[in-house]
Design a protein around this motif. Structure first.
Motif, PDB file in Angstrom:
ATOM      1  N   LEU A  41      40.744  26.891 -22.463  1.00  0.00           N
ATOM      2  CA  LEU A  41      40.529  27.745 -23.635  1.00  0.00           C
ATOM      3  C   LEU A  41      39.251  27.374 -24.384  1.00  0.00           C
ATOM      4  O   LEU A  41      38.638  28.219 -25.031  1.00  0.00           O
ATOM      5  CB  LEU A  41      41.727  27.643 -24.583  1.00  0.00           C
ATOM      6  CG  LEU A  41      43.077  28.085 -23.999  1.00  0.00           C
ATOM      7  CD1 LEU A  41      44.201  27.794 -24.992  1.00  0.00           C
ATOM      8  CD2 LEU A  41      43.060  29.553 -23.634  1.00  0.00           C
ATOM      9  N   ALA A  42      38.865  26.097 -24.325  1.00  0.00           N
ATOM     10  CA  ALA A  42      37.644  25.645 -24.990  1.00  0.00           C
ATOM     11  C   ALA A  42      37.169  24.372 -24.314  1.00  0.00           C
ATOM     12  O   ALA A  42      37.978  23.581 -23.804  1.00  0.00           O
ATOM     13  CB  ALA A  42      37.897  25.402 -26.475  1.00  0.00           C
ATOM     14  N   GLY A  43      35.862  24.157 -24.316  1.00  0.00           N
ATOM     15  CA  GLY A  43      35.314  22.943 -23.727  1.00  0.00           C
ATOM     16  C   GLY A  43      35.347  22.981 -22.205  1.00  0.00           C
ATOM     17  O   GLY A  43      35.241  24.034 -21.577  1.00  0.00           O
ATOM     18  N   GLY A  44      35.500  21.806 -21.617  1.00  0.00           N
ATOM     19  CA  GLY A  44      35.546  21.685 -20.166  1.00  0.00           C
ATOM     20  C   GLY A  44      36.119  20.351 -19.762  1.00  0.00           C
ATOM     21  O   GLY A  44      36.210  19.415 -20.572  1.00  0.00           O
ATOM     22  N   CYS A  45      36.544  20.236 -18.511  1.00  0.00           N
ATOM     23  CA  CYS A  45      37.112  18.980 -18.022  1.00  0.00           C
ATOM     24  C   CYS A  45      36.962  18.918 -16.513  1.00  0.00           C
ATOM     25  O   CYS A  45      36.358  19.804 -15.897  1.00  0.00           O
ATOM     26  CB  CYS A  45      38.585  18.858 -18.431  1.00  0.00           C
ATOM     27  SG  CYS A  45      39.661  20.113 -17.717  1.00  0.00           S
ATOM     28  N   LEU A  56      36.423  18.386  -9.505  1.00  0.00           N
ATOM     29  CA  LEU A  56      36.031  19.777  -9.689  1.00  0.00           C
ATOM     30  C   LEU A  56      35.801  20.054 -11.169  1.00  0.00           C
ATOM     31  O   LEU A  56      36.600  19.637 -12.014  1.00  0.00           O
ATOM     32  CB  LEU A  56      37.122  20.710  -9.145  1.00  0.00           C
ATOM     33  CG  LEU A  56      37.458  20.534  -7.661  1.00  0.00           C
ATOM     34  CD1 LEU A  56      38.711  21.315  -7.316  1.00  0.00           C
ATOM     35  CD2 LEU A  56      36.292  20.988  -6.791  1.00  0.00           C
ATOM     36  N   ASP A  57      34.713  20.738 -11.477  1.00  0.00           N
ATOM     37  CA  ASP A  57      34.401  21.081 -12.865  1.00  0.00           C
ATOM     38  C   ASP A  57      35.179  22.317 -13.292  1.00  0.00           C
ATOM     39  O   ASP A  57      35.181  23.334 -12.589  1.00  0.00           O
ATOM     40  CB  ASP A  57      32.907  21.346 -13.018  1.00  0.00           C
ATOM     41  CG  ASP A  57      32.084  20.078 -12.881  1.00  0.00           C
ATOM     42  OD1 ASP A  57      32.480  19.046 -13.458  1.00  0.00           O
ATOM     43  OD2 ASP A  57      31.047  20.113 -12.190  1.00  0.00           O
ATOM     44  N   LEU A  58      35.818  22.239 -14.446  1.00  0.00           N
ATOM     45  CA  LEU A  58      36.487  23.385 -15.055  1.00  0.00           C
ATOM     46  C   LEU A  58      35.809  23.673 -16.384  1.00  0.00           C
ATOM     47  O   LEU A  58      35.671  22.778 -17.220  1.00  0.00           O
ATOM     48  CB  LEU A  58      37.973  23.101 -15.273  1.00  0.00           C
ATOM     49  CG  LEU A  58      38.817  22.806 -14.027  1.00  0.00           C
ATOM     50  CD1 LEU A  58      40.255  22.495 -14.420  1.00  0.00           C
ATOM     51  CD2 LEU A  58      38.767  23.968 -13.050  1.00  0.00           C
ATOM     52  N   CYS A  59      35.384  24.925 -16.567  1.00  0.00           N
ATOM     53  CA  CYS A  59      34.677  25.324 -17.781  1.00  0.00           C
ATOM     54  C   CYS A  59      35.507  26.330 -18.568  1.00  0.00           C
ATOM     55  O   CYS A  59      36.525  26.829 -18.076  1.00  0.00           O
ATOM     56  CB  CYS A  59      33.318  25.935 -17.414  1.00  0.00           C
ATOM     57  SG  CYS A  59      32.255  24.833 -16.457  1.00  0.00           S
ATOM     58  N   GLN A  60      35.082  26.603 -19.773  1.00  0.00           N
ATOM     59  CA  GLN A  60      35.808  27.537 -20.628  1.00  0.00           C
ATOM     60  C   GLN A  60      36.012  28.871 -19.919  1.00  0.00           C
ATOM     61  O   GLN A  60      35.086  29.453 -19.370  1.00  0.00           O
ATOM     62  CB  GLN A  60      35.054  27.752 -21.935  1.00  0.00           C
ATOM     63  CG  GLN A  60      35.791  28.662 -22.913  1.00  0.00           C
ATOM     64  CD  GLN A  60      35.143  28.692 -24.277  1.00  0.00           C
ATOM     65  OE1 GLN A  60      34.479  27.743 -24.678  1.00  0.00           O
ATOM     66  NE2 GLN A  60      35.322  29.772 -24.998  1.00  0.00           N
TER      67      GLN A  60
END
Length: 314
Positions: A41-45, A56-60
């Motif tokens: 929902l916000a940011g990334g992890c 793996l990159d997860l973005c907003q």
């Protein structure tokens, strides 16, 4: 596909909304046949599936599904010591707000909506599930193409529900997640590299005809020869091809499908045991009971009584 999805009793629920700040690493352990999902929902992890695979990159706006109950880690950076989800929930979950926080004094920079879809493990279809070990639907429509037009629309609706949190949003979100999972499974039928499993059977025109015959008439006196005729193949070629596609022999598939149907009829109707046995291809009630108990660990009568106990106590 519709018959199978109905028989699997797909259900969806939420774990939590996570608000995470600073350094964090949460281990979601392996758990049965669940399909976990995380919407950023916000940011990334980062999503870590194993030590042998790159993070793996997860973005907003991204939504990831991790099927088959596979364990994984959500973190700000790989390599940190992970906290078990149960421990994180015990330390920082607010049951009133439905929010998990790793910093109780403030709102996190990373916000996730986390939940799962689950099947009834006892009747899970042989070889059925999402083919890949994870699916990421990117906010920018990048990544793997699963017919993203429809899926992206569903994800956008999920994100709107989660952001607005209007009355009834959790129930609506659960239904949308079911639609999304089914749409992803259906989209797999277009793949040219289909691995072994039920979806591979549906993708094979001849085997699909045999599967449809079993679904339409599970009470039929089917044999491998008769199913081979439905498929337009010789018995030997049919049996080999069915096993290669679906992962089980035709008669084993028929038996499993009958038991799933029996379970559904016991749960959802007031039909007598004798009538259910007949509808599932058993002329003998003792034979039906033995088969049911062998598959599920209890007889059909005990299964039905167990379902009705909560009603009697309420």
């Amino acid at each position: 596909m519709s018959d199978v999805c109905a028989g699997l009793r797909l259900r969806s629920d939420l774990y939590f909304t996570a608000e995470l700040a600073d350094d964090f690493s949460v281990l979601i352990p392996a758990d049965g046949a669940r399909i976990r999902f995380h919407l950023v929902l916000a940011g990334g992890c980062k999503l870590v599936l194993s030590d042998d695979e790159p993070a793996l990159d997860l973005c907003q706006g991204d939504l990831v599904l991790v099927p088959n109950g596979r364990g994984h880690i959500l973190c700000d950076a790989p390599g940190r010591e992970a906290v078990m989800l149960s421990d994180a929930m015990a330390a920082g979950f607010d049951p009133v707000a439905g929010v998990l926080r790793n910093q109780p004094d403030g709102r996190g920079d990373v916000r996730l909506l986390c939940g799962f879809c689950a099947f009834d493990d006892d009747v899970r279809h042989p070889g059925f599930g999402l083919i890949d070990d994870h699916v990421i639907l990117r906010a920018d429509n990048g990544g793997v193409d699963f017919g993203l037009t429809a899926q992206s629309s569903i994800v956008a609706m999920i994100q709107t529900l989660a952001q607005n949190a209007e009355p009834g949003w959790r129930s609506a979100l659960a239904r949308l997640m079911e639609v999304l999972v089914i749409a992803l499974m259906a989209a797999q039928l277009q793949r040219s590299d289909m691995p072994q499993g039920f979806l591979a059977g549906l993708a094979d025109a001849k085997i699909a005809r045999a599967l449809s015959s079993i679904h339409a008439q599970p009470e039929g006196d089917w044999t491998s020869d008769l199913l081979a005729q439905q498929a337009g193949m010789s018995r030997t070629r049919f049996v080999v091809r069915f096993g290669d596609c679906v992962g089980v022999a035709p008669m084993q598939y028929l038996q499993n499908w009958r038991m799933r149907r029996a379970r559904a009829l016991l749960r959802d109707t007031n039909l007598s045991m004798d009538e259910i046995a007949l509808r599932c291809g058993y002329q003998s009630m003792p034979a039906f009971s033995r088969r049911f108990k062998a598959q599920f660990g209890e007889g059909p009568g005990a299964f039905r009584r167990g379902l009705r106990k909560p009603e009697a106590m309420s």
